[in-house]
Scaffold this motif. Sequence first.
Motif, PDB file in Angstrom:
ATOM      1  N   PRO A  51       0.786  -1.235   0.000  1.00 44.31           N
ATOM      2  CA  PRO A  51       0.000   0.000   0.000  1.00 44.31           C
ATOM      3  C   PRO A  51       0.816   1.282   0.000  1.00 44.31           C
ATOM      4  O   PRO A  51       0.373   2.282  -0.549  1.00 44.31           O
ATOM      5  CB  PRO A  51      -0.822  -0.084   1.284  1.00 44.31           C
ATOM      6  CG  PRO A  51      -0.821  -1.485   1.666  1.00 44.31           C
ATOM      7  CD  PRO A  51       0.417  -2.095   1.129  1.00 44.31           C
ATOM      8  N   SER A  52       2.014   1.262   0.583  1.00 43.07           N
ATOM      9  CA  SER A  52       2.767   2.517   0.625  1.00 43.07           C
ATOM     10  C   SER A  52       3.293   2.915  -0.745  1.00 43.07           C
ATOM     11  O   SER A  52       3.705   4.044  -0.937  1.00 43.07           O
ATOM     12  CB  SER A  52       3.973   2.395   1.554  1.00 43.07           C
ATOM     13  OG  SER A  52       3.582   1.899   2.784  1.00 43.07           O
ATOM     14  N   PHE A  53       3.326   1.966  -1.687  1.00 44.23           N
ATOM     15  CA  PHE A  53       3.927   2.258  -2.980  1.00 44.23           C
ATOM     16  C   PHE A  53       2.921   2.234  -4.115  1.00 44.23           C
ATOM     17  O   PHE A  53       3.306   2.115  -5.268  1.00 44.23           O
ATOM     18  CB  PHE A  53       5.034   1.242  -3.288  1.00 44.23           C
ATOM     19  CG  PHE A  53       6.254   1.406  -2.445  1.00 44.23           C
ATOM     20  CD1 PHE A  53       6.481   0.575  -1.379  1.00 44.23           C
ATOM     21  CD2 PHE A  53       7.158   2.401  -2.711  1.00 44.23           C
ATOM     22  CE1 PHE A  53       7.606   0.725  -0.595  1.00 44.23           C
ATOM     23  CE2 PHE A  53       8.282   2.566  -1.932  1.00 44.23           C
ATOM     24  CZ  PHE A  53       8.511   1.718  -0.875  1.00 44.23           C
ATOM     25  N   TYR A  54       1.633   2.351  -3.784  1.00 47.86           N
ATOM     26  CA  TYR A  54       0.624   2.322  -4.838  1.00 47.86           C
ATOM     27  C   TYR A  54       0.810   3.493  -5.781  1.00 47.86           C
ATOM     28  O   TYR A  54       0.980   4.638  -5.347  1.00 47.86           O
ATOM     29  CB  TYR A  54      -0.780   2.427  -4.228  1.00 47.86           C
ATOM     30  CG  TYR A  54      -1.351   1.156  -3.677  1.00 47.86           C
ATOM     31  CD1 TYR A  54      -2.425   1.201  -2.811  1.00 47.86           C
ATOM     32  CD2 TYR A  54      -0.867  -0.085  -4.022  1.00 47.86           C
ATOM     33  CE1 TYR A  54      -2.993   0.051  -2.307  1.00 47.86           C
ATOM     34  CE2 TYR A  54      -1.422  -1.239  -3.514  1.00 47.86           C
ATOM     35  CZ  TYR A  54      -2.484  -1.161  -2.661  1.00 47.86           C
ATOM     36  OH  TYR A  54      -3.056  -2.290  -2.161  1.00 47.86           O
ATOM     37  N   THR A  55       0.763   3.208  -7.098  1.00 45.72           N
ATOM     38  CA  THR A  55       0.749   4.309  -8.060  1.00 45.72           C
ATOM     39  C   THR A  55      -0.629   4.331  -8.717  1.00 45.72           C
ATOM     40  O   THR A  55      -1.338   3.334  -8.714  1.00 45.72           O
ATOM     41  CB  THR A  55       1.811   4.117  -9.151  1.00 45.72           C
ATOM     42  OG1 THR A  55       1.658   2.813  -9.690  1.00 45.72           O
ATOM     43  CG2 THR A  55       3.183   4.296  -8.607  1.00 45.72           C
TER      44      THR A  55
END
Lengths: 124, 293
Positions: free
Chosen positions: A89-93
């Motif tokens: 989730p922290s790296f969702y684009t």
Amino acid sequence: MGTKIVNRIMLIAGLISLLHSAFSAAHHRTYLRLTEQDWTRLPLDIVVQIVVSLLVVVYNLIQVVGNFKEIRATVDMQEKSWDTLGNLPSFYTFNHRGMALYQNYEPEESSSAGGSKSSLDVDY
Amino acid sequence: MTYNFKEMGWTDVRDQFRKWRENNERCSDDVIQLWEAVLETRVQKTGNERHLILEQVIIAAFDTSRLDIASKCIQLLSTEFPESLRVMKFEAMRLEAMQMYDEALELLDEIIAKDETNAAPRKRKIAILKAKGKRVEAIKDLCDYLKIFMSDQEAWHELCGLYLAEGEYSKAVFCMEEVLLHNPHSHLIHQRIAEIRYTMGGMENIEISRTYYSQALKLNSNNLRALYGLYLCCSYIANSRALGSKRKEAQKMAHWALETAALRTTKSSKINSNDKLISSLESTLASLDIKSN
């Protein structure tokens, strides 16, 4: 939560019964002291009440609080798949095609003079 | 999946949202549908989970380009927590979703300047680089990030994905092994390392891959992919120029793996008397000839 009303009532009843049995044990102790008898054991009915109310409290508390989780770490993992494990989730684009698939998408008007660059181009 | 909104009470929707949050599922369309139909008017009732649900809806709104919903929810959060850095992060994500990357980067730099220990905006900066396609810079920044925040499991996982996209398999394996340190019981991570090793090729890597596949199977005997991977590794070893004893052992393992896989597929197959069809298909394929004119 509505289906657990019975368990909650039984829990409260069990706790009240436990308190009551503690009170009667203390009462019995005072009686023995007044009649100067030896205090070796409590009467049978108080013991039975204590044990039964303890079991009732334990069972209903477990039912109210919720499901147990499996203790073996591997069994929990067996249901998972890479679909959910690979999501970080922290790296969702958000520049995926989902943007164009849903209603409010407005494609950018590319200038006719510039020509070659569109919104799909990526800067390297 | 479409949901029957009339039948789902708001408590069911809230529980479903919680399940999706815990399992890290990214089903944004369903979230938005359920939010609009059921939960939006009753969000006050959800008590402590309210802010988590709002965050979940904001991310889902970005995925489905419903920027109106996202703006409304960010507004709700910012009125409740006026100077919060967490809400500012969502504002930066909103700029990202509108592809205004420079403004988003500026906002994220502001957040980092206010609080150096905050990991989240640094990760968003790396995500922006990834979105712009600048993978090499993203890798460099992620390595610098990991020098500071060494135990961040997600970051190691992401770095592994980036290295795989670049084709640097040995570095990807190192990153995945770091993730494995955090999750030693996860059969999926063992399987992933095995797959990367198998892709790297060469006798040593295949043997290491075989061990990892076996561990994945030990942890989860239902993992068909690990079974198939075991079969491939063993047949590679059996056909290579290794010691005779190793080749025999590999051949036996390959045979066992193939049998178990066949058994499992026939058991779960919905076609009746599948093995007869499969054996006839096998014989036809075996008699195929490649003719050259």
